[in-house]
Scaffold this motif. Structure first.
Motif, PDB file in Angstrom:
ATOM      1  N   TYR A   1       0.823  -1.209   0.000  1.00 41.09           N
ATOM      2  CA  TYR A   1       0.000   0.000   0.000  1.00 41.09           C
ATOM      3  C   TYR A   1       0.855   1.254   0.000  1.00 41.09           C
ATOM      4  CZ  TYR A   1      -3.571  -3.333   1.275  1.00 41.09           C
ATOM      5  OH  TYR A   1      -4.421  -4.409   1.285  1.00 41.09           O
TER       6      TYR A   1
ATOM      7  N   VAL B   1      -4.893   6.584   1.232  1.00 36.92           N
ATOM      8  CA  VAL B   1      -4.234   5.284   1.357  1.00 36.92           C
ATOM      9  C   VAL B   1      -4.844   4.390   0.283  1.00 36.92           C
ATOM     10  CG1 VAL B   1      -3.836   3.275   2.808  1.00 36.92           C
ATOM     11  CG2 VAL B   1      -3.845   5.548   3.826  1.00 36.92           C
ATOM     12  N   LYS B   2      -3.986   3.893  -0.614  1.00 38.11           N
ATOM     13  CA  LYS B   2      -4.421   3.059  -1.732  1.00 38.11           C
ATOM     14  C   LYS B   2      -3.438   1.922  -1.932  1.00 38.11           C
ATOM     15  CE  LYS B   2      -6.431   6.784  -4.504  1.00 38.11           C
ATOM     16  NZ  LYS B   2      -6.382   7.424  -5.836  1.00 38.11           N
TER      17      LYS B   2
ATOM     18  N   ARG C   1      -1.717  -2.020   5.569  1.00 34.89           N
ATOM     19  CA  ARG C   1      -2.605  -0.883   5.304  1.00 34.89           C
ATOM     20  C   ARG C   1      -2.984  -0.161   6.591  1.00 34.89           C
ATOM     21  NH1 ARG C   1      -7.764   0.968   4.767  1.00 34.89           N
ATOM     22  NH2 ARG C   1      -8.251   2.058   2.827  1.00 34.89           N
TER      23      ARG C   1
END
Length: 76
Positions: free
Chosen positions: A2, A15-16, A46
């Protein structure tokens, strides 16, 4: 893996999943957030990046509140 992207000037914290351009780079991404540059952090976890994003947001809020209080104290 991430990524956490943050830009104070644009008021963005995201956050991706890790972008392909970063996946091809030879980075040592672990469970601990890794600072790539002034805008990006990478991590396998994550949750750690989400917590870091919340911390960044709180820091920005504190700075803005302090600036606002300084302006409110101005006597004319």
């Amino acid at each position: 893996m991430y990524q956490l992207y943050h830009d104070k000037e644009k008021s963005i914290i995201e956050v991706k999943g890790l972008k392909k351009v970063f996946q091809n780079a030879n980075l040592n991404i672990t469970d601990e957030p890794y600072r790539y540059n002034q805008y990006y952090y990478f991590c396998k976890n994550r949750k750690a990046l989400v917590e870091m994003g919340r911390g960044i947001k709180e820091e920005w809020l504190k700075e803005l509140k302090a600036s606002l209080e300084a302006i409110e104290r101005i006597k004319i």
